[in-house]
Design an enzyme around this catalytic site. Sequence first.
Site, PDB file in Angstrom:
ATOM      1  CG  ASN A   9      -1.804   1.119   1.405  1.00  0.00           C
ATOM      2  OD1 ASN A   9      -1.423   2.256   1.117  1.00  0.00           O
ATOM      3  ND2 ASN A   9      -3.006   0.860   1.880  1.00  0.00           N
ATOM      4  CG  ASP A  68      -3.161  -7.625  11.095  1.00  0.00           C
ATOM      5  OD1 ASP A  68      -3.257  -7.548   9.849  1.00  0.00           O
ATOM      6  OD2 ASP A  68      -3.993  -8.248  11.784  1.00  0.00           O
ATOM      7  N   GLY A 165     -10.948   2.123   3.697  1.00  0.00           N
ATOM      8  CA  GLY A 165     -11.486   1.189   4.694  1.00  0.00           C
ATOM      9  C   GLY A 165     -12.746   1.716   5.357  1.00  0.00           C
TER      10      GLY A 165
HETATM   11  P1  IMP Z   1      -4.372  -3.784   7.528  1.00  0.00           P
HETATM   12  O1  IMP Z   1      -4.002  -4.737   8.600  1.00  0.00           O
HETATM   13  O2  IMP Z   1      -3.655  -2.486   7.630  1.00  0.00           O
HETATM   14  O3  IMP Z   1      -4.308  -4.395   6.157  1.00  0.00           O
HETATM   15  O4  IMP Z   1      -5.890  -3.386   7.759  1.00  0.00           O
HETATM   16  C1  IMP Z   1      -6.942  -4.344   7.756  1.00  0.00           C
HETATM   17  C2  IMP Z   1      -8.233  -3.655   7.394  1.00  0.00           C
HETATM   18  O5  IMP Z   1      -8.533  -2.685   8.398  1.00  0.00           O
HETATM   19  C3  IMP Z   1      -8.207  -2.874   6.094  1.00  0.00           C
HETATM   20  O6  IMP Z   1      -8.555  -3.706   5.019  1.00  0.00           O
HETATM   21  C4  IMP Z   1      -9.250  -1.798   6.332  1.00  0.00           C
HETATM   22  O7  IMP Z   1     -10.525  -2.302   6.051  1.00  0.00           O
HETATM   23  C5  IMP Z   1      -9.145  -1.555   7.824  1.00  0.00           C
HETATM   24  N1  IMP Z   1      -8.296  -0.403   8.144  1.00  0.00           N
HETATM   25  C6  IMP Z   1      -6.981  -0.419   8.469  1.00  0.00           C
HETATM   26  N2  IMP Z   1      -6.543   0.821   8.724  1.00  0.00           N
HETATM   27  C7  IMP Z   1      -7.597   1.641   8.554  1.00  0.00           C
HETATM   28  C8  IMP Z   1      -7.759   3.044   8.651  1.00  0.00           C
HETATM   29  O8  IMP Z   1      -6.833   3.814   8.929  1.00  0.00           O
HETATM   30  N3  IMP Z   1      -8.995   3.507   8.400  1.00  0.00           N
HETATM   31  C9  IMP Z   1     -10.042   2.701   8.076  1.00  0.00           C
HETATM   32  N4  IMP Z   1      -9.933   1.402   7.950  1.00  0.00           N
HETATM   33  C10 IMP Z   1      -8.718   0.864   8.191  1.00  0.00           C
END
Ligand code: IMP
Length: 208
Positions: A9, A68, A165
């Site tokens: 990302n 995560d 998200g």
């Molecule tokens: P990851 O572990 O950073 O991949 O996040 C997992 C999931 O959490 C993502 O697919 C989003 O749906 C949600 N997410 C993570 N960070 C954010 C944020 O800052 N704002 C909103 N949703 C988030």
Amino acid sequence: MKIVFATGNSGKLREASEILGKGFELVTPAQMGITDDVPETGLTLKANSIIKAEHIWNSCKCACFADDTGLEVAALGGEPGVHTARYAGEDKDFNRNMDKVLGELSRLRAECSMAEALGVTMNRYSRRARFRSVITLILDGEKYFFEGTLEGCIAYGKSGNGGFGYDPVFIPDEYPGKTLADITEEEKNAISHRGKALRAMAAFLNNM
Ligand code: IMP
């Protein structure tokens, strides 16, 4: 110092580079020739961040970290939590995920009103929620952990065009009446769960 950040990302990479500062060169797994995905089978955010960081460490034996993140809704017993990305299905669709959270809270609200009408007290309904990010950093095979949270509540509907998200349904305590998608990226990064975890890691790395 060169560190691999287990992400594809570009927004996250930019945010982490800004927070860590000039002394650190962040590279992606793809730039190191690591292109395979690892299944996130952990039962906790910490376990998943370990799985992702260990995958990089085992592939290149270089300094690396993985994060995560989960959304924890109090009235849903901390769900979606570790299921945040895939709450409404494997396609990780942001809109369907948000609709599911909104739907679950509406259902709970209706159940509580019904119970109240029948004279039964149900204290389970609340829109309080938080984001929680856990980072696992691996240096010379040793693991270090950092955490950041953002407290707030779930809005009654979506608002705003920024972020990603669950941003359009999350109202942080710092900006009453505004969702994370209503505020600027800079404003969000200053208060965000990930920003806090990254700053904790930056302080650790800068004090080594
Ligand atoms: P990851 O572990 O950073 O991949 O996040 C997992 C999931 O959490 C993502 O697919 C989003 O749906 C949600 N997410 C993570 N960070 C954010 C944020 O800052 N704002 C909103 N949703 C988030």
